[in-house]
Write an enzyme that holds these catalytic residues in place. Structure first.
Site, PDB file in Angstrom:
ATOM      1  N   ARG A  58       8.076  -0.868   2.583  1.00  0.00           N
ATOM      2  CA  ARG A  58       8.637   0.305   1.909  1.00  0.00           C
ATOM      3  C   ARG A  58       8.632   1.564   2.753  1.00  0.00           C
ATOM      4  NH1 ARG A  58       7.232  -3.235  -1.735  1.00  0.00           N
ATOM      5  NH2 ARG A  58       5.559  -3.535  -0.247  1.00  0.00           N
ATOM      6  N   THR A  59       7.493   1.841   3.377  1.00  0.00           N
ATOM      7  CA  THR A  59       7.382   3.144   4.034  1.00  0.00           C
ATOM      8  C   THR A  59       8.363   3.229   5.205  1.00  0.00           C
ATOM      9  OG1 THR A  59       5.079   3.214   3.369  1.00  0.00           O
ATOM     10  CG2 THR A  59       5.758   4.784   5.056  1.00  0.00           C
ATOM     11  N   LYS A  87      -0.243  -3.123  26.506  1.00  0.00           N
ATOM     12  CA  LYS A  87      -0.594  -3.152  27.935  1.00  0.00           C
ATOM     13  C   LYS A  87      -1.722  -2.179  28.247  1.00  0.00           C
ATOM     14  CE  LYS A  87       4.241  -3.849  29.351  1.00  0.00           C
ATOM     15  NZ  LYS A  87       5.342  -3.159  30.042  1.00  0.00           N
ATOM     16  N   ARG A 108       2.518   4.947  11.749  1.00  0.00           N
ATOM     17  CA  ARG A 108       1.473   4.240  10.998  1.00  0.00           C
ATOM     18  C   ARG A 108       0.587   3.538  12.015  1.00  0.00           C
ATOM     19  NH1 ARG A 108       2.394   0.433   5.854  1.00  0.00           N
ATOM     20  NH2 ARG A 108       2.415   2.523   4.920  1.00  0.00           N
ATOM     21  N   HIS A 136      -2.359   8.869   3.401  1.00  0.00           N
ATOM     22  CA  HIS A 136      -0.941   8.463   3.352  1.00  0.00           C
ATOM     23  C   HIS A 136      -0.205   9.571   2.591  1.00  0.00           C
ATOM     24  CE1 HIS A 136       2.574   6.064   3.307  1.00  0.00           C
ATOM     25  NE2 HIS A 136       2.106   4.942   2.816  1.00  0.00           N
TER      26      HIS A 136
HETATM   27  C1  NCD Z   1       0.324   1.093   0.898  1.00  0.00           C
HETATM   28  C2  NCD Z   1      -0.235   1.346   2.263  1.00  0.00           C
HETATM   29  O1  NCD Z   1       0.302   0.897   3.258  1.00  0.00           O
HETATM   30  O2  NCD Z   1      -1.226   2.071   2.303  1.00  0.00           O
HETATM   31  N1  NCD Z   1       1.638   0.712   0.868  1.00  0.00           N
HETATM   32  C3  NCD Z   1       2.632   1.667   0.955  1.00  0.00           C
HETATM   33  O3  NCD Z   1       2.739   2.399   1.919  1.00  0.00           O
HETATM   34  N2  NCD Z   1       3.462   1.774  -0.085  1.00  0.00           N
HETATM   35  C4  NCD Z   1      -0.567   0.357  -0.013  1.00  0.00           C
HETATM   36  C5  NCD Z   1      -1.195  -0.923   0.419  1.00  0.00           C
HETATM   37  O4  NCD Z   1      -0.952  -1.440   1.524  1.00  0.00           O
HETATM   38  O5  NCD Z   1      -1.961  -1.460  -0.380  1.00  0.00           O
END
Ligand code: NCD
Length: 307
Positions: A58-59, A87, A108, A136
């Site tokens: 999703r993100t 590397k 991320r 997040h």
């Molecule tokens: C979450 C995350 O990556 O922190 N997912 C997201 O970004 N919607 C939640 C999760 O992984 O449980």
């Protein structure tokens, strides 16, 4: 010049009230534009880099959809092993390099604080899309947007955050953001997965009221919003401990009988087994609407941050 108070989005606590107003209003405008099929091109000629050193559906895709919906383009890394990090390149050097290719960077990373490191390596906007079990913040904005839309308000609500509150970065950011409103929290977790002290301290400092419990049924009876989360398997050092806790909370349609009729059920997704699929067609089951809200909210952030 960014229209927000900071060049980056690193933590949920960074937003001023003016920032929040700007983001939420802009997101609503974009949601309406998307619904009407209107083409937008405010970020035409701009490039967004999305660097994902941890899995995501999703993100990453909603950031990429957001950029493309605004007429921009995307460079995407979806696996750490495909970059020179494998590397031995430092994050600093990777970001210095991407600075030369893109107008903004979404990152991320498995380490807490990685987005801050990235932000210091570039003058371009950096958006934290999850730093290990840290924060997040962009998820918390779309969660706030969703709560306001589903419930019609934020002040006065009782919000239960349920599940792995220790490792879950979404709940760390959401508790921080919502504690700026007149919200009462129920932190529902097994003893071993309680909300970390530093998040509790932020909630206290913002003057929000909260209670901790391990009883989901009783929490549901009082809650306007139940925010379910996945037990974060990848953060456990001991697999046996994960096995002991993985079925801690499973929300079923039968279990929903205890809830208020007007409850909104949310989940950042992906779900494993925390919400049975027979809950999905209840009117209050908002998690797929929530994930769709990621697009207009991230469009707002990109439009406000990129020159
Ligand atoms: C979450 C995350 O990556 O922190 N997912 C997201 O970004 N919607 C939640 C999760 O992984 O449980």
């Amino acid at each position: 010049m960014t229209k927000l108070s900071k060049k980056d989005v690193l933590q949920a606590g960074q937003f001023t009230p003016a920032d929040l107003d700007l983001i939420l209003e802009r997101a609503a405008t974009y949601e309406a534009a998307l619904a009407s099929g209107k083409a937008l091109d405010e970020l035409r000629g701009r490039i967004l880099a999305t660097l994902f050193f941890e899995p995501s559906t999703r993100t990453r895709l909603s950031f990429e959809a957001a950029m493309q919906r605004l007429g921009g383009r995307v460079l995407s890394v979806s696996e750490a092993k495909s970059t020179s990090a494998s590397k031995g390149e430092t994050l600093h050097d990777t970001i210095r390099t991407v600075d030369g290719y893109a107008d903004a960077i979404v990152i991320r990373h498995p380490e807490i604080g990685a987005a801050e490191v990235a932000a210091r390596a570039t003058s371009k906007p950096v958006l934290n899309a999850g730093d290990g079990s840290g924060e997040h913040p962009t998820q918390s904005l779309l969660d706030l947007y969703t709560i306001r839309k589903e419930q019609g308000r934020v002040d006065g609500l009782t919000v239960a955050l349920v599940g792995d509150l220790k490792h879950g970065r979404t709940v760390h950011s959401l508790a921080t953001l919502l504690s700026r409103f007149k919200v009462s929290f129920l932190f529902v977790a097994p003893q071993a997965l309680r909300m970390p002290p530093e998040v509790i301290a932020r909630v206290r400092a913002n003057g929000a009221s909260f209670r901790e419990t391990d009883d989901l049924g009783r929490a549901l009876a009082e809650s306007d919003v139940a925010y379910m989360t996945r037990i974060q398997r990848e953060r456990f050092a001991d697999p046996a401990e994960y096995d002991r806790l993985k079925d801690a909370y499973v929300l079923t349609r039968a279990g929903m009988a205890k809830a208020k009729a007007s409850i909104t059920v949310m989940h950042p997704l992906p779900r494993v087994n925390e919400i049975a699929t027979d809950v999905d067609d209840l009117p209050g089951a908002a998690y797929f609407r929530q994930s769709a809200n990621g697009v207009p909210v991230r469009m707002a952030l990109l439009a406000l941050l990129i020159d």
